[in-house]
Design a protein around this motif. Structure first.
Motif, PDB file in Angstrom:
ATOM      1  N   GLN A 193      15.342  -9.848  -2.674  1.00  0.00           N
ATOM      2  CA  GLN A 193      16.772  -9.978  -2.403  1.00  0.00           C
ATOM      3  C   GLN A 193      16.991 -11.131  -1.442  1.00  0.00           C
ATOM      4  OE1 GLN A 193      18.708  -6.406  -0.977  1.00  0.00           O
ATOM      5  NE2 GLN A 193      20.693  -7.134  -1.692  1.00  0.00           N
ATOM      6  N   ALA A 194      17.736 -12.118  -1.908  1.00  0.00           N
ATOM      7  CA  ALA A 194      18.107 -13.255  -1.077  1.00  0.00           C
ATOM      8  C   ALA A 194      19.475 -12.982  -0.451  1.00  0.00           C
ATOM      9  CB  ALA A 194      18.136 -14.529  -1.918  1.00  0.00           C
ATOM     10  N   PRO A 195      19.788 -13.623   0.647  1.00  0.00           N
ATOM     11  CA  PRO A 195      21.082 -13.397   1.295  1.00  0.00           C
ATOM     12  C   PRO A 195      22.249 -13.630   0.341  1.00  0.00           C
ATOM     13  CG  PRO A 195      19.650 -14.643   2.732  1.00  0.00           C
ATOM     14  CD  PRO A 195      18.945 -14.555   1.413  1.00  0.00           C
ATOM     15  N   GLY A 196      23.148 -12.668   0.290  1.00  0.00           N
ATOM     16  CA  GLY A 196      24.328 -12.785  -0.555  1.00  0.00           C
ATOM     17  C   GLY A 196      24.093 -12.523  -2.021  1.00  0.00           C
ATOM     18  N   LYS A 197      22.867 -12.132  -2.366  1.00  0.00           N
ATOM     19  CA  LYS A 197      22.551 -11.873  -3.771  1.00  0.00           C
ATOM     20  C   LYS A 197      22.082 -10.441  -3.959  1.00  0.00           C
ATOM     21  CE  LYS A 197      21.343 -16.615  -5.019  1.00  0.00           C
ATOM     22  NZ  LYS A 197      20.334 -17.481  -5.701  1.00  0.00           N
ATOM     23  N   GLN A 198      22.140  -9.994  -5.204  1.00  0.00           N
ATOM     24  CA  GLN A 198      21.658  -8.651  -5.519  1.00  0.00           C
ATOM     25  C   GLN A 198      20.135  -8.625  -5.570  1.00  0.00           C
ATOM     26  OE1 GLN A 198      23.647  -7.502  -9.187  1.00  0.00           O
ATOM     27  NE2 GLN A 198      25.263  -6.494  -8.028  1.00  0.00           N
ATOM     28  N   ARG A 199      19.602  -7.447  -5.341  1.00  0.00           N
ATOM     29  CA  ARG A 199      18.164  -7.267  -5.464  1.00  0.00           C
ATOM     30  C   ARG A 199      17.786  -7.421  -6.930  1.00  0.00           C
ATOM     31  NH1 ARG A 199      15.311  -2.400  -2.220  1.00  0.00           N
ATOM     32  NH2 ARG A 199      16.678  -3.389  -0.672  1.00  0.00           N
ATOM     33  N   GLU A 200      16.685  -8.124  -7.186  1.00  0.00           N
ATOM     34  CA  GLU A 200      16.271  -8.369  -8.562  1.00  0.00           C
ATOM     35  C   GLU A 200      14.778  -8.097  -8.736  1.00  0.00           C
ATOM     36  OE1 GLU A 200      17.158 -12.490  -9.367  1.00  0.00           O
ATOM     37  OE2 GLU A 200      15.895 -13.223  -7.750  1.00  0.00           O
ATOM     38  N   LEU A 201      14.429  -7.692  -9.941  1.00  0.00           N
ATOM     39  CA  LEU A 201      13.031  -7.424 -10.257  1.00  0.00           C
ATOM     40  C   LEU A 201      12.262  -8.740 -10.318  1.00  0.00           C
ATOM     41  CD1 LEU A 201      10.737  -5.510 -11.249  1.00  0.00           C
ATOM     42  CD2 LEU A 201      11.526  -6.038 -13.576  1.00  0.00           C
ATOM     43  N   VAL A 202      11.079  -8.749  -9.721  1.00  0.00           N
ATOM     44  CA  VAL A 202      10.182  -9.893  -9.806  1.00  0.00           C
ATOM     45  C   VAL A 202       9.080  -9.604 -10.816  1.00  0.00           C
ATOM     46  CG1 VAL A 202       8.555 -11.348  -8.549  1.00  0.00           C
ATOM     47  CG2 VAL A 202      10.655 -10.565  -7.428  1.00  0.00           C
ATOM     48  N   ALA A 203       8.397  -8.488 -10.631  1.00  0.00           N
ATOM     49  CA  ALA A 203       7.306  -8.105 -11.528  1.00  0.00           C
ATOM     50  C   ALA A 203       6.974  -6.648 -11.301  1.00  0.00           C
ATOM     51  CB  ALA A 203       6.065  -8.959 -11.275  1.00  0.00           C
ATOM     52  N   ASN A 204       6.470  -5.993 -12.335  1.00  0.00           N
ATOM     53  CA  ASN A 204       5.978  -4.634 -12.158  1.00  0.00           C
ATOM     54  C   ASN A 204       4.747  -4.407 -13.020  1.00  0.00           C
ATOM     55  OD1 ASN A 204       7.000  -4.137 -14.742  1.00  0.00           O
ATOM     56  ND2 ASN A 204       8.869  -3.182 -13.976  1.00  0.00           N
ATOM     57  N   ILE A 205       4.044  -3.360 -12.664  1.00  0.00           N
ATOM     58  CA  ILE A 205       2.833  -2.985 -13.393  1.00  0.00           C
ATOM     59  C   ILE A 205       2.865  -1.482 -13.599  1.00  0.00           C
ATOM     60  CG2 ILE A 205       1.473  -2.865 -11.230  1.00  0.00           C
ATOM     61  CD1 ILE A 205      -0.924  -3.893 -12.922  1.00  0.00           C
ATOM     62  N   ARG A 206       2.680  -1.061 -14.843  1.00  0.00           N
ATOM     63  CA  ARG A 206       2.794   0.337 -15.178  1.00  0.00           C
ATOM     64  C   ARG A 206       1.452   1.053 -14.998  1.00  0.00           C
ATOM     65  NH1 ARG A 206       5.815  -2.742 -18.559  1.00  0.00           N
ATOM     66  NH2 ARG A 206       8.036  -2.283 -18.662  1.00  0.00           N
TER      67      ARG A 206
ATOM     68  N   ALA B 133       0.834  -1.190   0.000  1.00  0.00           N
ATOM     69  CA  ALA B 133       0.000   0.000   0.000  1.00  0.00           C
ATOM     70  C   ALA B 133       0.868   1.237   0.000  1.00  0.00           C
ATOM     71  CB  ALA B 133      -0.920  -0.006   1.213  1.00  0.00           C
ATOM     72  N   ALA B 134       0.575   2.145  -0.911  1.00  0.00           N
ATOM     73  CA  ALA B 134       1.291   3.413  -0.990  1.00  0.00           C
ATOM     74  C   ALA B 134       0.372   4.526  -0.512  1.00  0.00           C
ATOM     75  CB  ALA B 134       1.750   3.680  -2.407  1.00  0.00           C
ATOM     76  N   SER B 135       0.902   5.415   0.294  1.00  0.00           N
ATOM     77  CA  SER B 135       0.110   6.530   0.799  1.00  0.00           C
ATOM     78  C   SER B 135       0.939   7.798   0.757  1.00  0.00           C
ATOM     79  CB  SER B 135      -0.363   6.240   2.226  1.00  0.00           C
ATOM     80  OG  SER B 135       0.743   6.075   3.081  1.00  0.00           O
ATOM     81  N   GLY B 136       0.248   8.926   0.884  1.00  0.00           N
ATOM     82  CA  GLY B 136       0.929  10.203   0.855  1.00  0.00           C
ATOM     83  C   GLY B 136       0.631  10.945  -0.428  1.00  0.00           C
ATOM     84  N   SER B 137       1.463  11.938  -0.708  1.00  0.00           N
ATOM     85  CA  SER B 137       1.266  12.786  -1.878  1.00  0.00           C
ATOM     86  C   SER B 137       1.915  12.128  -3.089  1.00  0.00           C
ATOM     87  CB  SER B 137       1.879  14.169  -1.629  1.00  0.00           C
ATOM     88  OG  SER B 137       1.718  14.985  -2.768  1.00  0.00           O
ATOM     89  N   ILE B 138       1.090  11.413  -3.855  1.00  0.00           N
ATOM     90  CA  ILE B 138       1.593  10.690  -5.011  1.00  0.00           C
ATOM     91  C   ILE B 138       1.182  11.420  -6.278  1.00  0.00           C
ATOM     92  CG2 ILE B 138       1.557   8.510  -6.262  1.00  0.00           C
ATOM     93  CD1 ILE B 138       0.840   7.155  -3.608  1.00  0.00           C
ATOM     94  N   SER B 139       2.170  11.935  -7.001  1.00  0.00           N
ATOM     95  CA  SER B 139       1.897  12.618  -8.250  1.00  0.00           C
ATOM     96  C   SER B 139       2.666  11.951  -9.372  1.00  0.00           C
ATOM     97  CB  SER B 139       2.303  14.088  -8.134  1.00  0.00           C
ATOM     98  OG  SER B 139       3.699  14.184  -7.925  1.00  0.00           O
ATOM     99  N   SER B 140       2.182  12.135 -10.567  1.00  0.00           N
ATOM    100  CA  SER B 140       2.853  11.578 -11.745  1.00  0.00           C
ATOM    101  C   SER B 140       3.231  10.124 -11.531  1.00  0.00           C
ATOM    102  CB  SER B 140       4.109  12.396 -12.070  1.00  0.00           C
ATOM    103  OG  SER B 140       3.789  13.739 -12.300  1.00  0.00           O
ATOM    104  N   PHE B 141       2.234   9.319 -11.274  1.00  0.00           N
ATOM    105  CA  PHE B 141       2.450   7.897 -10.998  1.00  0.00           C
ATOM    106  C   PHE B 141       2.869   7.182 -12.270  1.00  0.00           C
ATOM    107  CE2 PHE B 141       1.831   3.876  -9.016  1.00  0.00           C
ATOM    108  CZ  PHE B 141       1.251   3.049  -9.961  1.00  0.00           C
ATOM    109  N   TYR B 142       3.958   6.418 -12.186  1.00  0.00           N
ATOM    110  CA  TYR B 142       4.456   5.686 -13.343  1.00  0.00           C
ATOM    111  C   TYR B 142       4.231   4.181 -13.222  1.00  0.00           C
ATOM    112  CZ  TYR B 142       6.655  10.006 -14.769  1.00  0.00           C
ATOM    113  OH  TYR B 142       6.860  11.306 -15.163  1.00  0.00           O
ATOM    114  N   GLY B 143       4.364   3.663 -11.994  1.00  0.00           N
ATOM    115  CA  GLY B 143       4.172   2.235 -11.834  1.00  0.00           C
ATOM    116  C   GLY B 143       4.570   1.756 -10.458  1.00  0.00           C
TER     117      GLY B 143
END
Length: 117
Positions: free
Chosen positions: A39-52, A23-33
């Motif tokens: 992120q698993a231990p010892g690994k880089q953060r990776e994209l799972v899914a997004n919605i525009r 849940a996102a709250s606050g002053s949200i303008s120009s929403f893009y997605g």
């Protein structure tokens, strides 16, 4: 100020399901997605899914046909339905919202997902 809060993580057996909420709250303008990263231990953060903002979705290959991202525009909330979970899906899952002028990415604090028998 934009606040992003995730929920729904936990411990699940292999083959099980979980549903994450963000849940996102606050002053949200120009929403893009909004999207989910992990992120698993010892690994880089990776994209799972997004919605525009227009509703199009994008998934990492390793979650296609297992995870589904959806959005409730009225509530500024995004969900991640995770099915057929595998031990390798264990990670901290972070929600991000891209919005504002100039564009900025707001992150949540993360929610732990552990897949184990």
């Amino acid at each position: 100020q934009v606040k992003v809060v995730e929920s729904g993580g936990g411990l699940v057996q292999p083959g099980g399901s979980l549903r994450l909420s963000c849940a996102a709250s606050g002053s949200i303008s120009s929403f893009y997605g909004m999207g989910w990263h992990r992120q698993a231990p010892g690994k880089q953060r990776e994209l799972v899914a997004n919605i525009r903002s227009g509703g199009s979705t994008n998934y990492a290959d390793f979650v296609k046909d297992r995870f589904t991202i959806s959005r409730d525009n009225n509530k500024n909330t995004v969900y991640l339905q995770m099915n057929s979970l595998k031990p390798e899906d264990s990670a901290v899952y972070y929600c991000a919202i891209v919005a504002g002028t100039p564009v900025y990415t707001y992150w949540g604090q993360g929610t732990q997902v552990t897949v184990s028998s």
